[in-house]
Design a protein around this motif. Sequence first.
Motif, mmCIF file in Angstrom:
data_model
loop_
_atom_site.group_PDB
_atom_site.id
_atom_site.type_symbol
_atom_site.label_atom_id
_atom_site.label_comp_id
_atom_site.label_asym_id
_atom_site.label_seq_id
_atom_site.Cartn_x
_atom_site.Cartn_y
_atom_site.Cartn_z
ATOM 1 N N THR A 1 -0.078 -2.283 -5.497
ATOM 2 C CA THR A 1 -0.476 -0.976 -4.701
ATOM 3 C C THR A 1 -1.078 -0.687 -4.221
ATOM 4 O OG1 THR A 1 1.912 -0.342 -4.753
ATOM 5 C CG2 THR A 1 0.518 0.997 -4.461
ATOM 6 N N GLN B 1 -4.432 0.002 -1.508
ATOM 7 C CA GLN B 1 -4.798 1.352 -0.999
ATOM 8 C C GLN B 1 -6.436 1.379 -0.881
ATOM 9 O OE1 GLN B 1 -2.846 3.839 -3.745
ATOM 10 N NE2 GLN B 1 -0.951 3.966 -2.539
ATOM 11 N N ALA C 1 0.781 -1.479 -0.093
ATOM 12 C CA ALA C 1 -0.453 -0.067 -0.518
ATOM 13 C C ALA C 1 0.648 1.543 0.298
ATOM 14 C CB ALA C 1 -1.052 -0.150 1.249
#
Length: 141
Positions: free
Chosen positions: A20, A24, A13
């Motif tokens: 990623t 997130q 994250a």
Amino acid sequence: MILYLDTSVLVAALTHEAETERMQRWLGHQDPELLSISDWVTTVFTSALSIKLQSGQIEMQHRADALAVFTTMSAETFTVLPVSAAQFRTAARFADQHALGLRAGDALHLSICADHGVTLCTLDRQLSEAGPALGVKTALV
């Protein structure tokens, strides 16, 4: 249900990895009141960023930025679960189950989760599969 965030989720994250954006988004959909980590996560997170820096995967500024965000989240968002000597002994018993292939650090994550009755959230398939064999709830995210 209280969720314990494995380091793999937080590294993904807070640095640039294939997962990623997904991590997130996933974190953004969680109730912050139900998110937990341990001091062990802090240790492993810092180590992971150092390895990324040493291997050229991130620059010094990115490491500093990721650490700053992690530190803020640890103080303001996550519940930090204590780690005890008994959890280290349980982790040793978990790691002793060689068929599961657990590394010491992963065994400690599972031990912390077992002791606190929380669900371990991870990107590590092997870790997520080992948990139920040890009586620990896990979620592969």
